[in-house]
Design an enzyme around this catalytic site. Structure first.
Site, PDB file in Angstrom:
ATOM      1  N   HIS A 190       0.898  -1.252   0.097  1.00 22.86           N
ATOM      2  CA  HIS A 190       0.023   0.020  -0.226  1.00 22.86           C
ATOM      3  C   HIS A 190       0.810   1.144   0.029  1.00 22.86           C
ATOM      4  O   HIS A 190       0.390   2.075   0.423  1.00 22.86           O
ATOM      5  CB  HIS A 190      -0.965  -0.049   1.183  1.00 22.86           C
ATOM      6  CG  HIS A 190      -1.598  -1.251   1.468  1.00 22.86           C
ATOM      7  ND1 HIS A 190      -2.764  -1.635   0.594  1.00 22.86           N
ATOM      8  CD2 HIS A 190      -1.384  -2.350   2.224  1.00 22.86           C
ATOM      9  CE1 HIS A 190      -3.139  -2.894   1.162  1.00 22.86           C
ATOM     10  NE2 HIS A 190      -2.202  -3.226   2.164  1.00 22.86           N
ATOM     11  N   LYS A 247      16.132  21.333 -12.317  1.00 19.76           N
ATOM     12  CA  LYS A 247      15.330  20.274 -12.657  1.00 19.76           C
ATOM     13  C   LYS A 247      16.166  19.195 -13.357  1.00 19.76           C
ATOM     14  O   LYS A 247      16.993  19.388 -14.291  1.00 19.76           O
ATOM     15  CB  LYS A 247      14.144  20.542 -13.732  1.00 19.76           C
ATOM     16  CG  LYS A 247      12.899  20.923 -12.937  1.00 19.76           C
ATOM     17  CD  LYS A 247      12.271  20.017 -12.208  1.00 19.76           C
ATOM     18  CE  LYS A 247      10.997  20.535 -11.691  1.00 19.76           C
ATOM     19  NZ  LYS A 247      10.148  19.174 -11.013  1.00 19.76           N
TER      20      LYS A 247
END
Ligand code: ARG
Length: 473
Positions: free
Chosen positions: A163, A290
């Site tokens: 999960h 980035k």
């Protein structure tokens, strides 16, 4: 209405009183994409011609002319000098027309006892075999790369997730081996698809077989097929192998996409588990900081088009009455694009995997947060005689205390632990450690470093055996 001259280029001109409409010509023509089958078409035609000569349906002089003409056409194609014409609709008629231009009547005899329907089915199967072999080699290379990196990280610990929540510690080597399992199943699926596709449809002619005494088994042997299709109607209309191939490709892309998702997540500063070599990343035109995992994102995105091809082929087939229908011409672009996409993706991943920089400190820190060894504590109590359900309850209490105090399980003192269960002794801290946790999972399929090393050796032997058997076949 003025009478138009029949289009003399078309193979069926005798039946028609006016030329085909320009729009229809463009709509029905496939030469724009099926020229990719040209060399397979020639290979199939040569085997067919050899058989025709063998059974006496054409002369040996005709066969020699056909071989000479085809050699010339092949050379032109390889040199990029073949002039493909939409007037001739598809690759089969382009090559046959060129052959006839080169050698005359012998070229016109080549189509004896066959049809484009069995011809195209043969071409695709020949193409598919090679496509599968290339993808198989790429899958092998990717598995080998994963195994090499796994061996470097048999002892590197990170949290395993369920999960997307920290569950239990695992080793990075073990994590990578999960993908090796997936790609090995992919290779097995492709091999299975190849075996079923490797039968010769030629001889089915248009749909009912031919009146000539052909020897299909001879053609099959020559083309390396394992046998001959046993029903002519099925032979010309079956594209199950195309569906199977695209399904196998779709699963390959599913696996690559899951891996990509982890690369993207793990490379984010929030995880910080890995970094990618600069050559596999791109920057941003506006944000100078980035460094983006574009390859992984694109691979995740490209899975969509391959799934689409699978759907396209299933839909293509479901409404077709027997036998051949022109619908089947639509099989090629999904097949080609699936093969191209999968091959390019696997090749780039095989290169990128060794370029993944692992950050073991961050992985370890993440595994230390989130009570990853809680199950180990419960198992410890079971070994001390508690039923598992009771042990589970004790550990749940311990975790609850830790959450309240903002500490991890190792942060509890021995007396505090003993207050929860009298069965706990000083040796408990060994099972609470990450190393202790992974080392204790030693059985087949589990995450212990020694087990992972054994699995890597097992996979390497498997890949070596497969390549030996390929080389000898
Ligand atoms: N271009 C066709 C295809 O790809 C070849 C077979 C055409 N046969 C026919 N009867 N029109 O399927």
């Amino acid at each position: 209405m003025t009478e138009q001259p029949p289009n003399k280029n078309a193979a069926w001109s005798g039946r028609f009183s006016e030329p085909i409409s320009e729009l229809v010509k463009r709509y029905t023509g496939s030469i724009g994409f099926d020229q990719r089958l040209a060399l397979y078409d020639i290979q199939g035609s040569l085997a067919h011609a050899e058989m025709l000569a063998h059974v006496g349906l054409i002369s040996s002089t005709d066969l020699a002319s056909i071989e000479r003409g085809m050699a010339r056409i092949r050379a032109d194609i390889e040199a990029g000098q073949m002039r493909w014409s939409l007037d001739l609709e598809d690759v089969h008629m382009n090559i046959e027309k060129r052959l006839t231009d080169l050698i005359g009547d012998a070229g016109k005899r080549l189509h004896t006892g066959r049809s484009r329907n069995d011809q195209v089915a043969t071409d695709i199967r020949l193409w598919l075999r090679d496509a599968i072999d290339e993808i198989d080699a790429a899958l092998t290379a990717l598995q080998a790369a994963l195994l090499d990196v796994a061996l470097l990280h048999t002892d590197t610990i990170l949290p395993g997730f369920t999960h997307l929540q920290v569950a239990q510690p695992v080793t990075y080597g073990h994590h990578l081996l999960a993908y090796v399992e997936m790609f090995s199943r992919d290779a097995a699926r492709l091999a299975d698809c190849r075996a079923r596709a490797n039968l010769l449809p030629l001889g089915a002619a248009a749909l009912a077989g031919t009146t000539f005494a052909i020897d299909s088994e001879r053609v099959a042997r020559r083309l390396g097929f394992d046998g001959v299709c046993r029903n002519s109607l099925d032979a010309v209309s079956d594209r199950d192998f195309a569906v199977e191939f695209c399904a196998a490709c779709a699963l390959i892309m599913t696996h690559v996409s899951r891996f990509s998702e982890e690369i993207v997540l793990w490379m984010s500063p929030q995880f910080g588990f890995i970094d990618l070599a600069d050559r596999f990343c791109t920057g941003s035109s506006i944000m100078p900081q980035k460094k983006n995992p574009d390859v992984a994102e694109l691979a995740r995105g490209k899975s969509g088009r391959v799934f689409g091809h699978l759907m396209a082929l299933l839909t293509l087939l479901k409404g077709q009455p027997l036998a051949y229908n022109k619908d089947n011409q639509e099989d090629k672009e999904p097949l080609f694009d699936s093969a191209d996409t999968v091959l390019a993706t696997l090749r780039i991943f095989a290169e990128m995997v060794p370029g993944i920089v692992v950050r073991p400190g961050n992985m370890r820190a993440a595994a230390q947060r989130g009570f990853a060894t809680a199950t180990d504590l419960a198992d410890y109590l079971v070994r001390r005689g508690l039923p598992f359900r009771d042990a589970h309850e004790v550990v749940a209490q311990a975790v609850r205390q830790c959450v309240e105090r903002g500490i991890e399980l190792e942060g509890l003192s021995l007396p505090e632990l003993q207050a929860l269960s009298g069965a706990i002794e000083a040796d408990v801290f060994a099972v609470l450690s990450l190393e202790g946790s992974v080392a204790a999972r030693r059985h087949i399929g589990a995450t212990a470093p020694e087990r992972v090393r054994a699995e890597i050796a097992w996979h390497r032997e498997r890949l070596a055996a497969a390549s030996t058997s390929r080389a000898s076949s």
